[in-house]
Write a protein that holds these residues in place. Sequence first.
Motif, PDB file in Angstrom:
ATOM      1  N   ASP A 232       0.801  13.515 -13.852  1.00 19.51           N
ATOM      2  CA  ASP A 232      -0.538  13.437 -14.177  1.00 19.51           C
ATOM      3  C   ASP A 232      -1.066  14.572 -15.228  1.00 19.51           C
ATOM      4  O   ASP A 232      -1.841  14.457 -16.101  1.00 19.51           O
ATOM      5  CB  ASP A 232      -1.509  13.935 -13.015  1.00 19.51           C
ATOM      6  CG  ASP A 232      -1.319  12.766 -11.930  1.00 19.51           C
ATOM      7  OD1 ASP A 232      -1.233  11.606 -12.326  1.00 19.51           O
ATOM      8  OD2 ASP A 232      -1.292  12.956 -10.579  1.00 19.51           O
TER       9      ASP A 232
ATOM     10  N   ARG B 208      -3.374  13.336 -23.749  1.00 12.26           N
ATOM     11  CA  ARG B 208      -4.855  12.773 -24.101  1.00 12.26           C
ATOM     12  C   ARG B 208      -5.588  13.780 -24.913  1.00 12.26           C
ATOM     13  O   ARG B 208      -6.095  13.426 -26.085  1.00 12.26           O
ATOM     14  CB  ARG B 208      -5.417  12.425 -22.970  1.00 12.26           C
ATOM     15  CG  ARG B 208      -4.898  11.042 -22.304  1.00 12.26           C
ATOM     16  CD  ARG B 208      -5.692  10.602 -21.020  1.00 12.26           C
ATOM     17  NE  ARG B 208      -5.216   9.589 -20.500  1.00 12.26           N
ATOM     18  CZ  ARG B 208      -5.644   9.006 -19.325  1.00 12.26           C
ATOM     19  NH1 ARG B 208      -6.469   9.805 -18.415  1.00 12.26           N
ATOM     20  NH2 ARG B 208      -5.339   7.868 -18.882  1.00 12.26           N
TER      21      ARG B 208
ATOM     22  N   GLY C 113      -9.140  11.750 -21.808  1.00 11.86           N
ATOM     23  CA  GLY C 113      -9.099  13.090 -21.319  1.00 11.86           C
ATOM     24  C   GLY C 113     -10.139  13.988 -20.691  1.00 11.86           C
ATOM     25  O   GLY C 113     -10.114  14.504 -19.667  1.00 11.86           O
TER      26      GLY C 113
ATOM     27  N   ILE D   3      -5.064  16.187 -11.117  1.00  9.42           N
ATOM     28  CA  ILE D   3      -3.915  16.482 -11.577  1.00  9.42           C
ATOM     29  C   ILE D   3      -3.140  16.851 -10.219  1.00  9.42           C
ATOM     30  O   ILE D   3      -2.856  17.920  -9.536  1.00  9.42           O
ATOM     31  CB  ILE D   3      -3.941  17.926 -12.508  1.00  9.42           C
ATOM     32  CG1 ILE D   3      -4.937  17.687 -13.390  1.00  9.42           C
ATOM     33  CG2 ILE D   3      -2.555  18.315 -12.757  1.00  9.42           C
ATOM     34  CD1 ILE D   3      -4.504  16.830 -14.537  1.00  9.42           C
TER      35      ILE D   3
ATOM     36  N   THR E 144       0.225  13.323 -18.634  1.00 14.90           N
ATOM     37  CA  THR E 144      -0.714  12.350 -19.254  1.00 14.90           C
ATOM     38  C   THR E 144      -1.997  13.153 -19.663  1.00 14.90           C
ATOM     39  O   THR E 144      -2.467  12.613 -20.777  1.00 14.90           O
ATOM     40  CB  THR E 144      -1.003  11.452 -18.126  1.00 14.90           C
ATOM     41  OG1 THR E 144       0.074  10.834 -17.717  1.00 14.90           O
ATOM     42  CG2 THR E 144      -2.243  10.344 -18.484  1.00 14.90           C
ATOM     43  N   TYR E 145      -2.506  14.011 -18.948  1.00 12.57           N
ATOM     44  CA  TYR E 145      -3.873  14.610 -19.357  1.00 12.57           C
ATOM     45  C   TYR E 145      -3.668  15.539 -20.576  1.00 12.57           C
ATOM     46  O   TYR E 145      -4.340  15.217 -21.688  1.00 12.57           O
ATOM     47  CB  TYR E 145      -4.171  15.612 -18.190  1.00 12.57           C
ATOM     48  CG  TYR E 145      -5.454  16.725 -18.746  1.00 12.57           C
ATOM     49  CD1 TYR E 145      -6.577  16.140 -18.916  1.00 12.57           C
ATOM     50  CD2 TYR E 145      -5.105  17.946 -19.110  1.00 12.57           C
ATOM     51  CE1 TYR E 145      -7.660  16.872 -19.264  1.00 12.57           C
ATOM     52  CE2 TYR E 145      -5.995  18.889 -19.736  1.00 12.57           C
ATOM     53  CZ  TYR E 145      -7.409  18.375 -19.781  1.00 12.57           C
ATOM     54  OH  TYR E 145      -8.358  19.148 -20.002  1.00 12.57           O
TER      55      TYR E 145
ATOM     56  N   TYR F 294      -5.693  22.786 -13.103  1.00  9.60           N
ATOM     57  CA  TYR F 294      -4.676  21.944 -13.765  1.00  9.60           C
ATOM     58  C   TYR F 294      -3.576  22.063 -13.332  1.00  9.60           C
ATOM     59  O   TYR F 294      -2.676  21.426 -13.883  1.00  9.60           O
ATOM     60  CB  TYR F 294      -4.943  22.106 -15.238  1.00  9.60           C
ATOM     61  CG  TYR F 294      -6.236  21.695 -16.139  1.00  9.60           C
ATOM     62  CD1 TYR F 294      -6.511  20.497 -16.272  1.00  9.60           C
ATOM     63  CD2 TYR F 294      -7.312  22.737 -16.245  1.00  9.60           C
ATOM     64  CE1 TYR F 294      -7.724  20.072 -16.807  1.00  9.60           C
ATOM     65  CE2 TYR F 294      -8.529  22.521 -16.569  1.00  9.60           C
ATOM     66  CZ  TYR F 294      -8.879  21.142 -17.178  1.00  9.60           C
ATOM     67  OH  TYR F 294     -10.042  20.649 -17.663  1.00  9.60           O
TER      68      TYR F 294
ATOM     69  N   GLN G 171     -11.301  12.788 -17.743  1.00 11.80           N
ATOM     70  CA  GLN G 171     -10.593  13.204 -16.464  1.00 11.80           C
ATOM     71  C   GLN G 171     -11.033  14.757 -16.178  1.00 11.80           C
ATOM     72  O   GLN G 171     -11.041  15.139 -14.930  1.00 11.80           O
ATOM     73  CB  GLN G 171      -9.038  13.384 -16.964  1.00 11.80           C
ATOM     74  CG  GLN G 171      -7.986  13.439 -15.932  1.00 11.80           C
ATOM     75  CD  GLN G 171      -6.630  13.144 -16.398  1.00 11.80           C
ATOM     76  OE1 GLN G 171      -6.416  12.980 -17.644  1.00 11.80           O
ATOM     77  NE2 GLN G 171      -5.669  13.383 -15.564  1.00 11.80           N
ATOM     78  N   ASP G 172     -11.396  15.608 -17.300  1.00 14.28           N
ATOM     79  CA  ASP G 172     -12.207  16.890 -16.969  1.00 14.28           C
ATOM     80  C   ASP G 172     -13.352  16.891 -16.046  1.00 14.28           C
ATOM     81  O   ASP G 172     -13.420  17.643 -15.198  1.00 14.28           O
ATOM     82  CB  ASP G 172     -12.643  17.744 -18.312  1.00 14.28           C
ATOM     83  CG  ASP G 172     -11.514  17.959 -19.275  1.00 14.28           C
ATOM     84  OD1 ASP G 172     -10.415  18.463 -18.555  1.00 14.28           O
ATOM     85  OD2 ASP G 172     -11.553  17.930 -20.389  1.00 14.28           O
TER      86      ASP G 172
END
Length: 601
Positions: free
Chosen positions: A434, A441, A408, A429, A437-438, A500, A411-412
């Motif tokens: 998506d 996590r 995660g 995102i 999922t984020y 996001y 992803q950031d």
Amino acid sequence: MGIEYAMVHVLYTIPPAVLLTLLYQPLISKLDLYKIGFLVTIAVLATVPWDSYLIRNCIWTYPSNVIIGPTLFDIPAEELFFFVIQTYTTSILYLMLSKATFQLPYLRAEPKLKRRRVSNNTSWRLCRIAGQLFFAGAIIASIGMIRDNGRASYMGLIALWAAPFLLLLWSLAYQFILGLPLINTALPILIPTLYLWHVDTLALQRGTWVIASGTKLGVHLWDGLEIEEAVFFLITNTLVVFGLLAFDNAVAVLESFPDTFRNVPSLPSPILLVKALLLSATDYDEKRLLCIQDAANRLKRKSRSFYLASSTFSGKLRVDLLLLYSWCRVADDMVDDAATPKQAHASIRDLEDLLREEYRHRYPSSVVRSFREHFCAPIPNLSDGNQAISQLPLRFLAKKHFEDMLLGFKQDLEFADPPPCEQSVHWPIITERDLETYARRVAGTVAMLCLQLVFYHFKTGLDEVERTEILSAGARTGVALQYVNIARDIAVDARMNRVYLPQEWLKEEGLTARDVLQDPDSLGIKRLRSRLLDRAFRIYEEARGAIEKLPQETRGPMRVAVESYMEIGRVLREEHYTVKAGKATVPTLRRIKVAWRALRG
């Protein structure tokens, strides 16, 4: 035979006890009940011989027309009940005022003395010695007052009875007595003392009990209140609170040092409590204490909602939850606060290496040092610190949850260099899937780790299928909380070039990610915030039933933890709300009300 003394209880002592009980009832634990019962028993056993002596020697008396009649060692039943009700009421008040305080950080390790070394705790030792000398002096002075057999006799008997107990409690628990906030120490003494001074004034004026004139100084605190009675109630409430502080000090030691005290029962025996109090502060694990202190400070600073919720947990579970939160918070900050994307990726690699090494039960050098620089403040006179993850029971925590959390964070970092054009495909995102999922996590994993700590600390009787269902519901709850967090921080995230909200949602509103960066408070964004909150509450309602399958000791606290954060979502739905540091906040009183309702179920 009369009922006047009994009416003192009916009108003045029982009502506040009932009121405090009703207020504290949602928070009360088995340990609280054990603590109160322990203190009441000690108070009665310690007071009966002394009180019986005073009555038999006519230092104070009770007219026969004000008491019902039954006595024990010449002590009226109403007087015996006073020992119980005063101890109980003061104890409940202490528990209420100290509930929000995480007491373990107030333990102070003392370095072992070395030649020519000056300890940083010298002032604490001096305070301990000063207190010991004061109480020892009170004992000596009381003997002189009693020997004179004059007007100071009653005052001398009070001091001779109470000072040895106070000396013992001070010697054992001076760290807590001196270190804890005044709301934990002074207020539980002063509030019941002032109240009982008022009650005592009324009783003395009505002749409910009488002090022999030849044994009192004849000094009044105010009209109708003898100085001896004022001192008596001040000392008795001090004894109760000091006893509670000593009890909590012992429990803090038992919970702080699992390597020293293994297999501690939920209701420790008096012998075990004494052993904990007698453990020298030079034998405390200073590195573990530092990490506990650091974790508590970080939670209090970073999340007031979760800090309030943490006060409803008890025992070693609360310690481990704080350490878990601290590790997650520090890891997140290492990534978010990195000066460059390259440094952020390096931090994630360091965290991955740290996890790998910790799960191998080894301590790396360069990796741990890198993490410690971000995590623990330096310990005086020691070259190294420690980190929260080394204090957690990792064999009961799935490594995959930590690894998913780091995914995660990666992803950031995809937001670190936003594309120069508006092609939505470049933003991480894109769809609601998506986003889910984020959220799973970065938040669902934390929820599952918290639940695994619950399963570790409490026997549940659940089979593997039931545990899996609860973990899955916990992960969904974590997603709901993260949605609330995203809804709250749209503007804050925009300043970090992060959006996001799913791109497909933005497209439906005729917006792009760039529009969010430029005007995060536009009408279209507000509609999407409401949509995200609706989704959060829908997920929460679907998953919340799993809380009721948890061990009874953790259901209320878990409800508080979740409801405290979901309340932020409810605030965001309101037309006007308080904003601090760019974020919507829940007023303190409202948070307390939410917690109280959640505990009541």
